[in-house]
Design a protein around this motif. Structure first.
Motif, PDB file in Angstrom:
ATOM      1  N   SER A  61       0.121  -6.130 -57.908  1.00 44.39           N
ATOM      2  CA  SER A  61      -0.192  -7.547 -58.087  1.00 44.39           C
ATOM      3  C   SER A  61      -1.066  -7.751 -59.319  1.00 44.39           C
ATOM      4  N   GLY A  62      -2.036  -6.857 -59.516  1.00 39.02           N
ATOM      5  CA  GLY A  62      -2.883  -6.946 -60.689  1.00 39.02           C
ATOM      6  C   GLY A  62      -2.111  -6.727 -61.982  1.00 39.02           C
ATOM      7  N   GLN A  63      -1.219  -5.747 -61.974  1.00 40.01           N
ATOM      8  CA  GLN A  63      -0.424  -5.481 -63.169  1.00 40.01           C
ATOM      9  C   GLN A  63       0.489  -6.656 -63.510  1.00 40.01           C
ATOM     10  N   ARG A  64       1.091  -7.238 -62.484  1.00 33.68           N
ATOM     11  CA  ARG A  64       1.959  -8.399 -62.712  1.00 33.68           C
ATOM     12  C   ARG A  64       1.157  -9.581 -63.245  1.00 33.68           C
ATOM     13  N   LEU A  65      -0.010  -9.781 -62.677  1.00 29.26           N
ATOM     14  CA  LEU A  65      -0.859 -10.887 -63.113  1.00 29.26           C
ATOM     15  C   LEU A  65      -1.284 -10.715 -64.566  1.00 29.26           C
ATOM     16  N   MET A  66      -1.771  -9.524 -64.913  1.00 24.85           N
ATOM     17  CA  MET A  66      -2.234  -9.284 -66.275  1.00 24.85           C
ATOM     18  C   MET A  66      -1.081  -9.364 -67.269  1.00 24.85           C
ATOM     19  N   SER A  67       0.079  -8.848 -66.877  1.00 19.60           N
ATOM     20  CA  SER A  67       1.259  -8.933 -67.747  1.00 19.60           C
ATOM     21  C   SER A  67       1.653 -10.382 -67.977  1.00 19.60           C
ATOM     22  N   ARG A  68       1.600 -11.173 -66.908  1.00 23.18           N
ATOM     23  CA  ARG A  68       1.970 -12.585 -67.009  1.00 23.18           C
ATOM     24  C   ARG A  68       1.019 -13.327 -67.955  1.00 23.18           C
ATOM     25  N   ILE A  69      -0.270 -13.064 -67.827  1.00 25.03           N
ATOM     26  CA  ILE A  69      -1.263 -13.715 -68.689  1.00 25.03           C
ATOM     27  C   ILE A  69      -1.034 -13.345 -70.149  1.00 25.03           C
ATOM     28  N   MET A  70      -0.833 -12.060 -70.410  1.00 25.27           N
ATOM     29  CA  MET A  70      -0.675 -11.623 -71.800  1.00 25.27           C
ATOM     30  C   MET A  70       0.657 -12.092 -72.385  1.00 25.27           C
ATOM     31  N   THR A  71       1.698 -12.136 -71.565  1.00 26.30           N
ATOM     32  CA  THR A  71       2.990 -12.643 -72.043  1.00 26.30           C
ATOM     33  C   THR A  71       2.870 -14.099 -72.453  1.00 26.30           C
ATOM     34  N   ASP A 108     -12.330   3.551 -53.834  1.00 25.04           N
ATOM     35  CA  ASP A 108     -12.408   4.838 -54.525  1.00 25.04           C
ATOM     36  C   ASP A 108     -12.427   4.619 -56.035  1.00 25.04           C
ATOM     37  N   GLY A 109     -13.240   5.407 -56.737  1.00 26.12           N
ATOM     38  CA  GLY A 109     -13.392   5.233 -58.175  1.00 26.12           C
ATOM     39  C   GLY A 109     -12.089   5.372 -58.943  1.00 26.12           C
ATOM     40  N   ALA A 110     -11.284   6.360 -58.571  1.00 30.13           N
ATOM     41  CA  ALA A 110     -10.022   6.584 -59.276  1.00 30.13           C
ATOM     42  C   ALA A 110      -9.076   5.404 -59.080  1.00 30.13           C
ATOM     43  N   PHE A 111      -9.006   4.893 -57.850  1.00 31.89           N
ATOM     44  CA  PHE A 111      -8.142   3.740 -57.592  1.00 31.89           C
ATOM     45  C   PHE A 111      -8.651   2.507 -58.317  1.00 31.89           C
ATOM     46  N   LEU A 112      -9.962   2.281 -58.298  1.00 27.22           N
ATOM     47  CA  LEU A 112     -10.534   1.119 -58.956  1.00 27.22           C
ATOM     48  C   LEU A 112     -10.265   1.162 -60.456  1.00 27.22           C
ATOM     49  N   ALA A 113     -10.329   2.344 -61.053  1.00 20.04           N
ATOM     50  CA  ALA A 113     -10.033   2.479 -62.476  1.00 20.04           C
ATOM     51  C   ALA A 113      -8.594   2.081 -62.767  1.00 20.04           C
ATOM     52  N   GLN A 114      -7.668   2.493 -61.902  1.00 22.77           N
ATOM     53  CA  GLN A 114      -6.271   2.106 -62.080  1.00 22.77           C
ATOM     54  C   GLN A 114      -6.093   0.601 -61.879  1.00 22.77           C
ATOM     55  N   LEU A 115      -6.825   0.045 -60.917  1.00 22.06           N
ATOM     56  CA  LEU A 115      -6.683  -1.366 -60.562  1.00 22.06           C
ATOM     57  C   LEU A 115      -7.063  -2.286 -61.712  1.00 22.06           C
ATOM     58  N   ILE A 116      -8.066  -1.911 -62.507  1.00 17.02           N
ATOM     59  CA  ILE A 116      -8.538  -2.788 -63.579  1.00 17.02           C
ATOM     60  C   ILE A 116      -8.075  -2.343 -64.970  1.00 17.02           C
ATOM     61  N   THR A 117      -7.126  -1.427 -65.010  1.00 17.13           N
ATOM     62  CA  THR A 117      -6.563  -1.003 -66.294  1.00 17.13           C
ATOM     63  C   THR A 117      -5.486  -1.984 -66.741  1.00 17.13           C
ATOM     64  N   LEU A 118      -5.588  -2.471 -67.963  1.00 19.24           N
ATOM     65  CA  LEU A 118      -4.580  -3.385 -68.478  1.00 19.24           C
ATOM     66  C   LEU A 118      -3.237  -2.676 -68.636  1.00 19.24           C
ATOM     67  N   PRO A 119      -2.127  -3.379 -68.421  1.00 20.87           N
ATOM     68  CA  PRO A 119      -0.811  -2.784 -68.706  1.00 20.87           C
ATOM     69  C   PRO A 119      -0.765  -2.293 -70.148  1.00 20.87           C
ATOM     70  N   SER A 120      -0.116  -1.166 -70.359  1.00 21.86           N
ATOM     71  CA  SER A 120      -0.069  -0.575 -71.694  1.00 21.86           C
ATOM     72  C   SER A 120       0.795  -1.400 -72.641  1.00 21.86           C
ATOM     73  N   GLU A 121       0.610  -1.186 -73.927  1.00 21.07           N
ATOM     74  CA  GLU A 121       1.440  -1.871 -74.924  1.00 21.07           C
ATOM     75  C   GLU A 121       2.900  -1.486 -74.753  1.00 21.07           C
ATOM     76  N   TYR A 123       4.420  -0.714 -71.941  1.00 21.99           N
ATOM     77  CA  TYR A 123       4.960  -1.436 -70.781  1.00 21.99           C
ATOM     78  C   TYR A 123       5.237  -2.888 -71.151  1.00 21.99           C
ATOM     79  N   LEU A 124       4.324  -3.518 -71.857  1.00 20.46           N
ATOM     80  CA  LEU A 124       4.523  -4.910 -72.264  1.00 20.46           C
ATOM     81  C   LEU A 124       5.754  -5.039 -73.157  1.00 20.46           C
ATOM     82  N   ALA A 125       5.950  -4.058 -74.023  1.00 18.15           N
ATOM     83  CA  ALA A 125       7.114  -4.087 -74.901  1.00 18.15           C
ATOM     84  C   ALA A 125       8.416  -4.011 -74.107  1.00 18.15           C
ATOM     85  N   GLU A 126       8.389  -3.242 -73.007  1.00 16.04           N
ATOM     86  CA  GLU A 126       9.593  -3.105 -72.183  1.00 16.04           C
ATOM     87  C   GLU A 126       9.993  -4.416 -71.517  1.00 16.04           C
ATOM     88  N   GLN A 127       9.061  -5.337 -71.390  1.00 12.91           N
ATOM     89  CA  GLN A 127       9.357  -6.611 -70.733  1.00 12.91           C
ATOM     90  C   GLN A 127       9.938  -7.647 -71.693  1.00 12.91           C
TER      91      GLN A 127
END
Length: 251
Positions: A61-71, A108-121, A123-127
């Protein structure tokens, strides 16, 4: 929570005596290997990112949201246009969600780091049908910088609270804390504030493991600051006689 089984091609569900429309968290636990199209709006995605107890759905959900905002921001991008104001307006809800998850001590720290990581360039290009390289890079960097500035105090607290004391360890908890700490540093460094640059340089100089050393070096090298020259010189002096030295610099 209400669990519903979706077994038919078309099914309808009616909810009564609830104050607000429900937000569906669909196919929890990888229950169905399919591609799903839904009509969740930003409010629903924000809610799932902030509160869903299914970790994959929360992250997705976070990845979709961030991708949508940046798109959306990319559609308005022009090389000569500054996006700072537009970015701040678009990420208001995202900032609130980041605040919620960063203050959740149960994660968990590892999960939280993944949760707030922006989609990569990548990945955005693939969309995109036509890849707008400059727009992707500029918008992603602008969003990262805006998040770093608006969440500076909280990210700084996360950075300090996830320092590891004692001997270097590769256990899961320690790895997760380093991941979260270094991601917080990346966001903080995007604003290039003088005190944060010094904090990053200090981590680089005192690091007792390659993860922290390369994370700090990467932040410095990708910043327009004089300290990056000092950091690169120190790196060369330290590793010039190590056969793996040149490979360590590929970050």
């Amino acid at each position: 929570n209400l669990v519903l089984d979706l077994k038919e091609a078309t099914q309808s569900f009616r909810f009564t005596e609830i104050p607000n429309a429900p937000t569906p968290s669909i196919f929890r636990g990888f229950s169905a290997p399919i591609k799903l199209k839904d009509q969740l709006q930003e409010k629903g995605l924000l809610f799932l990112m902030s509160h869903d107890r299914d970790e994959f759905n929360r992250w997705d959900s976070g990845q979709r949201l961030m991708s949508r905002i940046m798109t959306k921001l990319m559609l308005d991008f022009k090389p000569e246009t500054q996006l700072n104001i537009a970015v701040e307006e678009e990420i208001t809800g995202l900032v609130q969600s980041f605040q919620t998850v960063l203050n959740d001590t149960s994660l968990d720290g590892a999960f939280l780091a993944q949760l707030i990581t922006l989609p990569s360039e990548a990945y955005l290009a693939e969309q995109m049908e036509t890849v707008a390289v400059e727009a992707i890079h500029h918008v992603r960097e602008s969003v990262k910088e805006a998040l770093g500035k608006q969440l500076k105090d909280l990210l700084l607290a996360v950075y300090k609270n996830n320092q590891t004391d004692g001997q270097f360890s590769t256990d899961a908890k320690s790895v997760g804390r380093r991941s979260l700490k270094n991601l917080a540093l990346t966001y903080l460094m995007s604003g290039q504030a003088a005190e944060i640059i010094q904090l990053c340089l200090k981590q680089y100089q005192s690091a007792d493991n390659m993860t922290d050393e390369l994370s700090a070096l990467s932040c410095l090298v990708n910043s327009d600051c004089e300290e990056r020259i000092e950091a690169l010189q120190l790196f060369y002096q330290k590793w010039q006689n190590d056969p793996l030295g040149p490979r360590r610099l590929i970050i």
